[in-house]
Motif scaffolding. Sequence first.
Motif, mmCIF file in Angstrom:
data_model
loop_
_atom_site.group_PDB
_atom_site.id
_atom_site.type_symbol
_atom_site.label_atom_id
_atom_site.label_comp_id
_atom_site.label_asym_id
_atom_site.label_seq_id
_atom_site.Cartn_x
_atom_site.Cartn_y
_atom_site.Cartn_z
ATOM 1 N N GLN A 68 1.088 -1.497 -0.238
ATOM 2 C CA GLN A 68 -0.197 -0.169 -0.163
ATOM 3 C C GLN A 68 0.650 1.764 -0.046
ATOM 4 O O GLN A 68 1.473 1.386 0.943
ATOM 5 C CB GLN A 68 -0.837 0.231 1.317
ATOM 6 C CG GLN A 68 -1.969 0.588 1.293
ATOM 7 C CD GLN A 68 -2.855 0.916 2.189
ATOM 8 O OE1 GLN A 68 -2.927 0.240 2.729
ATOM 9 N NE2 GLN A 68 -3.288 2.107 2.869
ATOM 10 N N GLU A 69 0.157 2.101 -0.936
ATOM 11 C CA GLU A 69 1.626 3.645 -0.633
ATOM 12 C C GLU A 69 1.444 3.992 0.185
ATOM 13 O O GLU A 69 0.425 4.353 1.534
ATOM 14 C CB GLU A 69 0.671 4.260 -1.815
ATOM 15 C CG GLU A 69 1.439 5.420 -2.285
ATOM 16 C CD GLU A 69 0.535 6.268 -3.587
ATOM 17 O OE1 GLU A 69 0.557 7.783 -3.115
ATOM 18 O OE2 GLU A 69 0.823 5.766 -4.683
ATOM 19 N N GLU A 105 5.206 -5.789 6.515
ATOM 20 C CA GLU A 105 4.871 -4.548 6.894
ATOM 21 C C GLU A 105 5.340 -4.027 8.255
ATOM 22 O O GLU A 105 5.038 -4.519 9.384
ATOM 23 C CB GLU A 105 3.255 -4.150 7.123
ATOM 24 C CG GLU A 105 3.043 -2.206 7.259
ATOM 25 C CD GLU A 105 1.100 -2.141 7.913
ATOM 26 O OE1 GLU A 105 1.290 -1.054 8.152
ATOM 27 O OE2 GLU A 105 0.111 -3.163 7.328
#
Length: 194
Positions: A68-69, A105
């Motif tokens: 995800q940006e 992440e």
Amino acid sequence: MAYDMLDAINNGKDSWKVKVRVIRLWDAINLNNNELISLDMILLDEHGTMIHAKVIKHMVNKFRPLIQEGLVYMIANFKVTSAMNFRPVEGDKIINFLHTTKIQEIKGLKNIRIAEQSFMFCSVEVLSTRDGQRMYLSDVIGVASYIGNIEETGTTHGISKIRDIVLRIEDQKVNIRLWGNKVDQIDEDSMVLS
């Protein structure tokens, strides 16, 4: 947790590990047939180094849900190759995801020392030397003195939408043409009509 800086990676191995923020994320589309080429991104590390990275077409479904940006990730096991003609950042390397690439992440502000954005602004003089080149994308700051309506034009590959824009940068006007779905990325509600 040990990891490498982007300026240190090279094509000598595939077992690199980097901690980066995804600052741009987009689909690279073949404008001739509207088919997906790859999922591309610009990665930024804590030293401010940017690099272009890509996930080739047949692996996009595996990695798109994981990226995800704006978020920060630890990315491991990828291939580093020489950048080709199109370079969204000024660098001579590109990261290519492999089937064995791992992405995780990183959460928690104490673990993140990476800026949220990075730009390589260029002057009008540098921009004029890039006119007609397809090598680098260029970051500029200017005032939109004209934003045209969305129009359609015929190309050798069918009909395409276009929109012309004039930016005032320093004391010069720079003509820009947006093509395809990029024409819709201007928020017309925020435009001031004079």
